[in-house]
Design a protein around this motif. Structure first.
Motif, PDB file in Angstrom:
ATOM      1  N   GLY A  94      -2.681  -0.106   1.101  1.00  0.00           N
ATOM      2  CA  GLY A  94      -3.466  -0.082  -0.129  1.00  0.00           C
ATOM      3  C   GLY A  94      -4.303   1.176  -0.184  1.00  0.00           C
ATOM      4  O   GLY A  94      -4.896   1.586   0.825  1.00  0.00           O
ATOM      5  N   THR A  95      -4.366   1.827  -1.363  1.00  0.00           N
ATOM      6  CA  THR A  95      -5.088   3.083  -1.538  1.00  0.00           C
ATOM      7  C   THR A  95      -5.970   3.005  -2.778  1.00  0.00           C
ATOM      8  O   THR A  95      -5.509   2.578  -3.848  1.00  0.00           O
ATOM      9  CB  THR A  95      -4.112   4.263  -1.691  1.00  0.00           C
ATOM     10  OG1 THR A  95      -3.251   4.319  -0.558  1.00  0.00           O
ATOM     11  CG2 THR A  95      -4.851   5.578  -1.825  1.00  0.00           C
ATOM     12  N   LEU A  96      -7.219   3.425  -2.627  1.00  0.00           N
ATOM     13  CA  LEU A  96      -8.156   3.493  -3.745  1.00  0.00           C
ATOM     14  C   LEU A  96      -8.728   4.898  -3.815  1.00  0.00           C
ATOM     15  O   LEU A  96      -9.286   5.401  -2.832  1.00  0.00           O
ATOM     16  CB  LEU A  96      -9.295   2.483  -3.561  1.00  0.00           C
ATOM     17  CG  LEU A  96     -10.397   2.503  -4.635  1.00  0.00           C
ATOM     18  CD1 LEU A  96      -9.830   2.067  -5.979  1.00  0.00           C
ATOM     19  CD2 LEU A  96     -11.563   1.615  -4.224  1.00  0.00           C
TER      20      LEU A  96
ATOM     21  N   LEU B  33     -11.841   8.445  -1.300  1.00  0.00           N
ATOM     22  CA  LEU B  33     -10.461   8.039  -1.033  1.00  0.00           C
ATOM     23  C   LEU B  33     -10.458   7.059   0.132  1.00  0.00           C
ATOM     24  O   LEU B  33     -10.861   7.402   1.243  1.00  0.00           O
ATOM     25  CB  LEU B  33      -9.596   9.259  -0.703  1.00  0.00           C
ATOM     26  CG  LEU B  33      -8.112   8.999  -0.400  1.00  0.00           C
ATOM     27  CD1 LEU B  33      -7.416   8.354  -1.588  1.00  0.00           C
ATOM     28  CD2 LEU B  33      -7.409  10.290  -0.005  1.00  0.00           C
ATOM     29  N   LEU B  34     -10.002   5.840  -0.124  1.00  0.00           N
ATOM     30  CA  LEU B  34      -9.948   4.783   0.891  1.00  0.00           C
ATOM     31  C   LEU B  34      -8.505   4.350   1.065  1.00  0.00           C
ATOM     32  O   LEU B  34      -7.810   4.055   0.083  1.00  0.00           O
ATOM     33  CB  LEU B  34     -10.802   3.590   0.466  1.00  0.00           C
ATOM     34  CG  LEU B  34     -10.748   2.350   1.366  1.00  0.00           C
ATOM     35  CD1 LEU B  34     -11.336   2.648   2.740  1.00  0.00           C
ATOM     36  CD2 LEU B  34     -11.478   1.183   0.711  1.00  0.00           C
ATOM     37  N   LYS B  35      -8.042   4.293   2.331  1.00  0.00           N
ATOM     38  CA  LYS B  35      -6.686   3.848   2.628  1.00  0.00           C
ATOM     39  C   LYS B  35      -6.719   2.826   3.758  1.00  0.00           C
ATOM     40  O   LYS B  35      -7.376   3.037   4.784  1.00  0.00           O
ATOM     41  CB  LYS B  35      -5.783   5.019   3.022  1.00  0.00           C
ATOM     42  CG  LYS B  35      -5.595   6.040   1.909  1.00  0.00           C
ATOM     43  CD  LYS B  35      -4.400   6.922   2.123  1.00  0.00           C
ATOM     44  CE  LYS B  35      -4.185   7.837   0.919  1.00  0.00           C
ATOM     45  NZ  LYS B  35      -2.889   8.512   0.933  1.00  0.00           N
ATOM     46  N   VAL B  36      -6.009   1.714   3.545  1.00  0.00           N
ATOM     47  CA  VAL B  36      -5.858   0.682   4.562  1.00  0.00           C
ATOM     48  C   VAL B  36      -4.375   0.471   4.782  1.00  0.00           C
ATOM     49  O   VAL B  36      -3.634   0.161   3.837  1.00  0.00           O
ATOM     50  CB  VAL B  36      -6.530  -0.641   4.139  1.00  0.00           C
ATOM     51  CG1 VAL B  36      -6.356  -1.687   5.233  1.00  0.00           C
ATOM     52  CG2 VAL B  36      -8.008  -0.425   3.832  1.00  0.00           C
ATOM     53  N   ASN B  37      -3.914   0.670   6.017  1.00  0.00           N
ATOM     54  CA  ASN B  37      -2.490   0.598   6.332  1.00  0.00           C
ATOM     55  C   ASN B  37      -2.259  -0.394   7.469  1.00  0.00           C
ATOM     56  O   ASN B  37      -2.913  -0.324   8.508  1.00  0.00           O
ATOM     57  CB  ASN B  37      -1.971   1.972   6.749  1.00  0.00           C
ATOM     58  CG  ASN B  37      -0.463   2.012   6.923  1.00  0.00           C
ATOM     59  OD1 ASN B  37       0.261   2.350   6.003  1.00  0.00           O
ATOM     60  ND2 ASN B  37       0.025   1.685   8.110  1.00  0.00           N
TER      61      ASN B  37
END
Length: 764
Positions: free
Chosen positions: A234-236, A247-251
């Motif tokens: 998910g990327t915001l 920029l936030l990324k959860v992988n």
């Protein structure tokens, strides 16, 4: 410095000689005059967005659409397309070599090639296995890269950026499905992006299953070595104001493999009925004597990565950037090390990692007469690594009776704290000359503890379980159970790493550069259960790199050419190898090589031959050898040069994974069949000279020269609404051995054989 002057002459010669070649990665586009040109590639190799042709680094870049269309699913797939780079599996961890330099499979090593994903450093080698999916680009930076990328980049850097939907982008949904015919594998994926004026959101999901597996086990009469993996990201991307971007990324990814990773080869396994060839066939007994919590051979890996980045643009154009990284990794692996029909040696690995990092930096606009970037970096990594090992009936049956086994358990805990500061300034000297000088200071502290939990004689109950007979005296059986119980120690690494670059823009379409820099990889303590006191710790690895190169736009924008000459001098190169101890048991030796040297050149050329055809090539020459290594390991049957220590002098020997010539030649096309339909495709031939595959430089463990073919053919809507691709990988069915270790014979770790898959993509 004479070697550096020689490289300058070599680079000039190569600029002329490489002009006939062709390359990878970029697409053709039309200029304003209608002639096809090579599309500009933007990279972040200098921590700022710049054209790849303006960056004074030996650099190869792969765009996300190229990675997806060719079904490149991980770094192993990608490495065959990058000269002077070898990536593969080992028994303990991933192995990665660049320009003939790498760290082998010691479980405690950080790699000599640093991996960054979305600006966050990945400290453990198993993170290099993470699957490729929904990528923006992959940048391969060869040579020492200490100032901007920090410690542990002595051989190079891999810089990976996953895709982002940004504010103002068009919303979309893309689905993809594929089927692989040779092994009946499949994959499905979906990516959705939604955007408003100040926010972009993206979610990506893929599940991939390799099907039956591509190794046939003649003992069980079953196919195995099939990986099943799931990736969710998910990327915001949020711009709360004109000068702030978040920029936030959860992988999250999980991967499971059933079966053995390695395959036995050589003359010894033929005595047990194995063919002794690396041909995706084993004769392995899966009864692993209960090594680890799960005794089925294979591995499972769960990895969570979180990155949060804030960019704040100040008045005047300076940008303050903060990057917060967090990772959790949980890895479990079990193997019958001998991969034989008899119970020889079983081992497992259970490793957990928690990693936290923070980087703060400030950067001026890149187009000023004097531009700079400076920052600080702090990180903490906590690793727990447990190695249960069982030596079975093959070793101890003749001593203690049929069904006997010996079990030893080794645990390692390491807490690593890193703090570093860096600065780099670039000054324009006149209209076409710039000088860049930089420095990084880094301090690494490692707090380490190990223990040997057991040394037990066991007996087979006949139902897949074992009972403890008695505890054995650990010093007597140290080669099997491990040594140094209750050992703990600390190590500190404090280093300055400078870099200087001189760049000459001799025309609007060409530049040349000279670069010198130093990088360091921190020392540490071995995790190996069979380590002895003489090999428990190792010192810092140091590299000094010299480069000269030129990058050019040719034929009015229709072609590009890059050529680099390099010389890297290593001191105290961190190496592990395997050698036989008393009783025929393989023990791990970890040490620092005295000195080694790698020199050669790399050239990349691409041309938009027509409006629909791109041609390209990338080629490298490498001469990499140990210049001083008097305490090197001996391979089986080699006479020690120092009988007192059992060491062999490896001075003058080539380093492992260092073929003289590597490269690829390829063609990519996109032909309009009508106003709404295109036929697309490409073909790539990748080649390599022979090379040693293990640390003792044994001629019995050499990968022969090879040529590998990959191809793609597809149909696509001209408006990119849909596409269908038939993708063939390793069409020549080459068994490429990326790493070996001795046991009874040698265990090799090979790539995937021929695969043919059909993939369909639709954009809503």
């Amino acid at each position: 410095m004479q070697s550096f002057h020689n490289l300058a002459a070599l680079s000039t010669t190569l600029t002329c000689s490489v002009l006939f070649l062709g390359s990878t990665g970029s697409q053709a586009q039309e200029s304003d005059l209608g002639a096809p040109t090579i599309e500009e590639v933007l990279v972040t190799a200098t921590k700022r967005v710049e054209s790849a042709l303006d960056v004074p680094i030996s650099l190869e870049t792969f765009q996300g659409d190229m990675i997806e269309q060719n079904s490149i699913t991980n770094l192993d797939d990608l490495s065959v397309r990058v000269p002077n780079v070898t990536i593969g599996d080992g028994i303990n961890q991933q192995t990665i070599y660049m320009r003939g330099m790498g760290s082998g499979t010691e479980r405690s090593f950080e790699q000599s090639v640093a991996l960054f994903v979305d600006d966050v450093y990945q400290p453990r080698s198993r993170m290099y296995r993470a699957p490729f999916f929904d990528m923006e680009r992959v940048e391969v930076l060869r040579g020492p890269q200490a100032v901007l990328f920090g410690l542990n980049a002595t051989a190079g850097t891999l810089n990976i950026a996953t895709a982002t939907t940004r504010p103002g982008d068009e919303s979309f949904v893309r689905v993809r499905a594929g089927y692989e015919f040779e092994h009946e594998g499949f994959e499905t994926s979906a990516v959705a992006g939604f955007a408003s004026e100040d926010m972009g959101f993206r979610i990506a999901l893929r599940h991939r299953d390799e099907g039956d597996g591509f190794v046939f086990n003649n003992f069980t009469q079953q196919d195995e070595k099939a990986t099943e993996e799931t990736v969710l990201r998910g990327t915001l991307n949020w711009t709360p104001s004109d000068n702030v971007e978040v920029l936030l990324k959860v992988n999250y990814s999980e991967a499971d493999l059933d079966g053995e990773v390695g395959e036995l080869f050589g003359t010894v396994p033929t005595a047990f009925g194995d063919d002794g060839e690396l041909d995706w066939a084993t004769l392995s007994n899966p009864n692993l004597l209960g090594a680890g919590e799960d005794s089925d051979p294979g591995f499972d890996h769960d990895l969570t990565n979180v990155s949060a980045r804030i960019d704040w643009t100040l008045d005047g154009g300076n940008v303050i950037t903060g990057i917060l990284g967090y990772a959790e990794s949980d890895y479990h692996y079990v193997t019958n090390v001998g991969t034989l029909p008899v119970n020889t040696f079983a081992s497992g690995i259970d490793e957990t990692l928690e990693a936290k990092s923070l980087e703060l930096r400030i950067a001026s606009p890149v187009d000023e007469a004097f531009s700079y970037i400076a920052g600080v970096y702090v990180a903490n990594n906590e690793v727990t690594n447990w190695l249960p090992s069982i030596f079975g009936d093959f070793f101890f049956g003749p001593v203690f009776g049929p069904g006997s086994a010996l079990r030893g358990d080794n645990t390692n805990e390491q807490d690593t704290d890193t703090i570093s500061a860096f600065a780099s300034g670039r000054l324009a000297i006149g209209d076409n000359l710039t000088a860049t000088a930089g420095m990084r200071w880094s301090d690494v502290k490692k707090d380490y503890a190990r223990d040997n939990l057991s040394c037990r004689l066991m007996t087979d109950n006949g139902n897949g379980t074992f009972s403890v007979v008695t505890d054995l005296p650990q010093p007597v059986f140290a080669a099997f159970c491990g040594s140094l119980p209750g050992f703990s120690d600390k190590k500190s690494s404090d280093n300055f790493m400078p870099e200087f670059i001189l760049q000459w823009d001799y025309s609007n379409d060409g530049m040349a550069y000279a670069k010198v820099g130093r990088s360091v990889k921190a020392g540490g303590f071995t995790f190996s259960g069979s380590a002895v006191a003489d090999f428990i710790d190792y010192d810092d690895e140091k590299a000094t790199g010299f480069e000269i190169g030129t990058k050019n736009v040719l034929m009015g924008g229709r072609a590009t050419l890059s050529v680099t000459g390099f010389l890297t001098e290593f001191k105290d190169l961190q190496l592990n190898s395997f050698q036989l101890a008393e009783g025929g048991v393989v023990i791990t030796t970890v040490r620092n090589a005295g000195k080694s040297e790698a020199k050669g050149f790399e050239g990349e050329f691409q041309v938009a031959a027509t409006e629909w055809l791109n041609l390209g090539a990338s080629i490298a020459f490498l001469d990499s050898e140990y210049t001083e290594f008097p305490n090197g390991p001996c391979f089986v049957g080699e006479t020690p040069s120092d009988p007192a220590t059992g060491a062999c002098d490896k001075g003058g020997s080539n380093t492992p994974n260092a073929p003289k010539w590597t490269g690829n030649v390829h063609a990519d096309f996109n032909i309009p069949l009508s106003s709404s339909l295109n036929i697309t495709g490409g073909i790539t031939a990748s080649f390599s000279d022979d090379y040693f595959t293990e640390g003792a430089i044994d001629p019995a463990a050499v990968q022969d020269d090879y040529t590998r073919w990959d191809a793609r053919l597809g149909l696509a809507a001209s408006n990119d609404k849909w596409r269908v691709d038939l993708v063939g990988k390793n069409l020549s069915d080459e068994a490429i051995n990326t790493f070996s270790q001795p046991f009874v014979g040698y265990i090799g770790y090979t790539n995937t054989p021929l695969t043919v898959g059909l993939f369909a993509t639709y954009n809503f």
